[in-house]
Motif scaffolding. Structure first.
Motif, PDB file in Angstrom:
ATOM      1  N   ARG A  28      39.768  48.055  38.301  1.00  0.00           N
ATOM      2  CA  ARG A  28      40.533  46.998  37.649  1.00  0.00           C
ATOM      3  C   ARG A  28      41.405  47.616  36.568  1.00  0.00           C
ATOM      4  O   ARG A  28      41.161  48.717  36.100  1.00  0.00           O
ATOM      5  N   GLN A  33      38.366  42.759  33.053  1.00  0.00           N
ATOM      6  CA  GLN A  33      38.359  42.452  34.482  1.00  0.00           C
ATOM      7  C   GLN A  33      37.185  43.136  35.181  1.00  0.00           C
ATOM      8  O   GLN A  33      36.529  42.539  36.030  1.00  0.00           O
ATOM      9  N   ALA A  34      36.895  44.384  34.823  1.00  0.00           N
ATOM     10  CA  ALA A  34      35.752  45.092  35.412  1.00  0.00           C
ATOM     11  C   ALA A  34      34.441  44.407  35.035  1.00  0.00           C
ATOM     12  O   ALA A  34      33.521  44.296  35.854  1.00  0.00           O
ATOM     13  N   VAL A  37      34.038  41.256  37.188  1.00  0.00           N
ATOM     14  CA  VAL A  37      33.620  41.627  38.545  1.00  0.00           C
ATOM     15  C   VAL A  37      32.132  41.968  38.563  1.00  0.00           C
ATOM     16  O   VAL A  37      31.403  41.586  39.471  1.00  0.00           O
ATOM     17  N   SER A  83      36.036  50.358  36.027  1.00  0.00           N
ATOM     18  CA  SER A  83      35.109  49.901  37.060  1.00  0.00           C
ATOM     19  C   SER A  83      33.829  49.408  36.399  1.00  0.00           C
ATOM     20  O   SER A  83      33.499  49.833  35.286  1.00  0.00           O
TER      21      SER A  83
END
Length: 176
Positions: A28, A33-34, A37, A83
């Motif tokens: 990402r 955002q990571a 997820v 990540s």
């Protein structure tokens, strides 16, 4: 085809390929955002990120979700991609305890984090052993976080002490 159209076409192709690469690798563009997820991967959250601690090639995100407290790790790749790291599994904050906490080891770093449920506690000390003490003078929305480079990960000497605004000891516990 003129040069401008080819340039636009190539930029679009590169953008699509880059997006496919990110999706396939689980990368990402931002640590947030990571983190999202990571939470979705275990059907947890969405949590409220209270504080972010940057450790260079990774970050720890101290979070709240409902009655839960978690500290998630996200890893940096290729200078700007992120990540998910360790799973954001937290612990349920027991409001009957003055201080409820958990510990973890992530990327060779020892962590102790938790919540302060006694409103009189304004300062936390973590005694790692007889010679090492960490102090947090203010809380992050009722949460605290300590990290240090661990070698042996001996937890039997940990002691947490809570102080009130007059610097009087109002809480003390040892781990385990």
């Amino acid at each position: 085809m003129n040069r401008a159209i080819r340039t636009v076409r190539n930029i679009v192709i590169i953008g699509v390929l880059f997006t496919c690469f990110l999706a396939l690798e689980g990368l990402r563009l931002t640590p947030i955002q990571a983190h999202i997820v990571s939470e979705k991967g275990i059907h947890y959250g969405p949590s409220e990120i209270v504080k972010v601690f940057d450790h260079g090639s990774y970050q720890h995100l101290l979070c709240k979700y409902d009655k839960w407290i978690s500290c998630n790790t996200v890893n940096k790749h290729l200078l700007f991609l992120w990540s998910p790291g360790s799973q954001p599994i937290g612990f349920e904050n027991d409001k009957n305890k003055d201080i409820d906490f958990s510990w973890n080891v992530s990327k060779g770093v020892d962590l102790v984090y938790g919540g302060v449920n006694n409103p009189h506690i304004t300062k936390i000390e973590l005694h790692i052993d007889e010679t090492n003490t960490l102090i947090q003078n203010s809380l992050y929305d009722g949460l605290f976080y300590f990290s240090w480079e661990g070698k042996d990960h001996h937890w039997q000497d940990l002691k947490i002490i809570g102080y009130n605004s007059n610097n009087e000891k109002v809480y003390e516990t040892s781990y385990p």
